[in-house]
Scaffold this motif. Sequence first.
Motif, mmCIF file in Angstrom:
data_model
loop_
_atom_site.group_PDB
_atom_site.id
_atom_site.type_symbol
_atom_site.label_atom_id
_atom_site.label_comp_id
_atom_site.label_asym_id
_atom_site.label_seq_id
_atom_site.Cartn_x
_atom_site.Cartn_y
_atom_site.Cartn_z
ATOM 1 N N TRP A 133 1.043 -1.102 -0.205
ATOM 2 C CA TRP A 133 -0.073 -0.019 0.059
ATOM 3 C C TRP A 133 0.841 1.239 -0.039
ATOM 4 N N HIS A 134 0.542 2.095 -0.844
ATOM 5 C CA HIS A 134 1.451 3.323 -0.978
ATOM 6 C C HIS A 134 1.628 4.289 0.042
ATOM 7 N N GLU A 135 0.758 4.379 0.864
ATOM 8 C CA GLU A 135 1.012 5.393 2.071
ATOM 9 C C GLU A 135 2.259 4.462 2.908
ATOM 10 N N GLN A 136 2.164 3.485 3.256
ATOM 11 C CA GLN A 136 3.332 2.716 3.761
ATOM 12 C C GLN A 136 4.544 2.759 3.164
ATOM 13 N N ASN A 137 4.501 2.713 1.442
ATOM 14 C CA ASN A 137 5.677 2.648 0.936
ATOM 15 C C ASN A 137 6.199 3.927 0.977
ATOM 16 N N GLY A 138 5.476 5.097 0.892
ATOM 17 C CA GLY A 138 5.711 6.399 0.972
ATOM 18 C C GLY A 138 6.628 6.954 2.216
ATOM 19 N N LEU A 139 6.030 6.241 3.205
ATOM 20 C CA LEU A 139 7.092 6.442 4.537
ATOM 21 C C LEU A 139 8.363 5.779 4.240
ATOM 22 N N HIS A 140 8.374 4.431 3.699
ATOM 23 C CA HIS A 140 9.490 3.716 3.610
ATOM 24 C C HIS A 140 10.489 4.506 2.585
ATOM 25 N N ARG A 183 -5.287 12.380 15.713
ATOM 26 C CA ARG A 183 -5.135 11.514 17.086
ATOM 27 C C ARG A 183 -4.286 12.278 18.037
ATOM 28 N N GLU A 184 -4.338 12.003 19.366
ATOM 29 C CA GLU A 184 -3.836 12.643 20.576
ATOM 30 C C GLU A 184 -2.518 12.079 20.723
ATOM 31 N N GLU A 185 -2.079 10.865 20.607
ATOM 32 C CA GLU A 185 -0.775 10.209 20.847
ATOM 33 C C GLU A 185 0.208 10.003 19.644
ATOM 34 N N THR A 186 1.490 10.216 20.066
ATOM 35 C CA THR A 186 2.515 9.800 19.129
ATOM 36 C C THR A 186 2.777 8.372 19.046
ATOM 37 N N ILE A 187 2.892 7.896 18.082
ATOM 38 C CA ILE A 187 3.278 6.606 17.904
ATOM 39 C C ILE A 187 4.433 6.344 16.952
ATOM 40 N N ASP A 188 5.044 5.088 16.982
ATOM 41 C CA ASP A 188 6.036 4.605 16.043
ATOM 42 C C ASP A 188 5.344 4.645 14.882
ATOM 43 N N LEU A 189 5.617 5.246 13.791
ATOM 44 C CA LEU A 189 4.894 5.104 12.623
ATOM 45 C C LEU A 189 4.965 3.815 11.715
ATOM 46 N N THR A 190 5.799 2.969 12.245
ATOM 47 C CA THR A 190 5.932 1.524 11.773
ATOM 48 C C THR A 190 4.974 0.825 11.961
ATOM 49 N N ASP A 191 4.274 1.162 13.337
ATOM 50 C CA ASP A 191 2.906 0.483 13.782
ATOM 51 C C ASP A 191 1.704 0.377 12.907
ATOM 52 N N PHE A 192 1.663 1.448 11.958
ATOM 53 C CA PHE A 192 0.523 1.396 10.666
ATOM 54 C C PHE A 192 0.727 -0.038 10.235
ATOM 55 N N LYS A 193 -0.373 -0.796 10.269
ATOM 56 C CA LYS A 193 -0.482 -1.972 9.688
ATOM 57 C C LYS A 193 -1.419 -2.006 8.309
ATOM 58 N N SER A 194 -2.103 -0.866 7.992
ATOM 59 C CA SER A 194 -3.212 -0.734 7.134
ATOM 60 C C SER A 194 -3.360 0.579 6.831
ATOM 61 N N PRO A 195 -4.005 0.808 5.758
ATOM 62 C CA PRO A 195 -4.230 2.208 5.138
ATOM 63 C C PRO A 195 -5.460 3.077 5.961
#
Length: 410
Positions: A133-140, A183-195
């Motif tokens: 998915w291109h959003e994840q690939n964009g971060l990569h 969202r209110e919290e910061t997260i490790d962006l690699t925690d995104f598993k789906s668009p």
Amino acid sequence: MIEGKFKGIASYPGNPNWDKHIERQQELYQRENDIRTEYERDYTRILHSLAYRRLKHKTQVFFNIDNDHICTRMEHVQHVESVSSTIASYLGLNTELTRAIAMGHDLGHAPFGHEGEVELTNIRKQFSLGKFWHEQNGLHMVDDIELLEDNNYCSRNLNLTYAVRDGIISHCGEVDENGIFPREETIDLTDFKSPGQYQAYTWEGCVVKIADKIAYLGRDIEDAIRMKFLSRKELLKLANISKKYNEKVINTTVIMHNFIISICENSSPECGIRLSEQHNKMLKEIKDFNYKYIYLNKRFEVYRNYTALIIRSIFDVLFNAYSKEKTIENLYKLKKTYPTIVGDFLNHINQYIHLEMIRSKDQKRYTRHINNKIYYDIGNEIVYVQAIIDFISGMTDRYAISAFNELIKY
């Protein structure tokens, strides 16, 4: 309408989350007398990247590399930047952050638009890697792949701010929703598993998310009409949607203007980034029309098969060189048969492996690559597969076709 409703919570110094917004994974080298802000530096780093340059030869929806009037991925990005920065400016949000996210939001798209993404997903699933998915690939892309030369001639990763990186991976506009809150919290962006799994961390990221949808719907209709893709019956259905919402015509300028005004009128920190109920219904109806009569049209079937053939053929040729520790050696042998595609692939992977893994006569060329070595274990099958997918996903339509043509010469 009331201007500046979000000014007190925009991403500026004084925002309680400001330090997190501008956080980088590594310290960014400094220049003397640099007058740019953190987000302006991100904007120009994206602008100078090779991935951004390649967008001009990547399909948005309609594959037509010889028609200058059909929307490309780069033109779409410019539409999103225009829409989102207009909204952000009126609402009092940080336009520099908004523009940077918009500029980078589609860097992860594969060649041939959605169809390219489908075939890369098929390849990934073959190796139990899950969906492309291109959003994840964009971060990569911005974190690991794209490189810029610093003031010491060293190639480094883009190292963008958290807010921009977050906006890139969280921009998915396929989910129908009205009233978007960060969202209110910061997260490790690699925690995104789906668009669309998480909303953006900033209001500016939320604006880009809705601007993305506004930007592509009308433009895709215009291209479909220009390509004579829609039948008279389908054009009549579109006209009926226009009448239903008291519009004479549905096109890029009408959609953008009306929806921008609606967002500016109805958005607030209490209600989120939102359209009026009427405009939200209209947006959904146009989107449903586009999916039924454009994106899922059977006329795409030949193009879908063509895309799959090109991407799969390139992948298979490169993957067949895999032999654990002998993979690099095999690639150099294969280069004699396919000098361009294999030579370019070797140049790609050599930027991301340790120097001692590169042939001695080529090592000098890569001594100043001090970026992330993401293909450290190139003898590992999954690492090697990911290297091929990275290489293919960065291709333009033109390059992929040229590579395929090289393969069928032999």
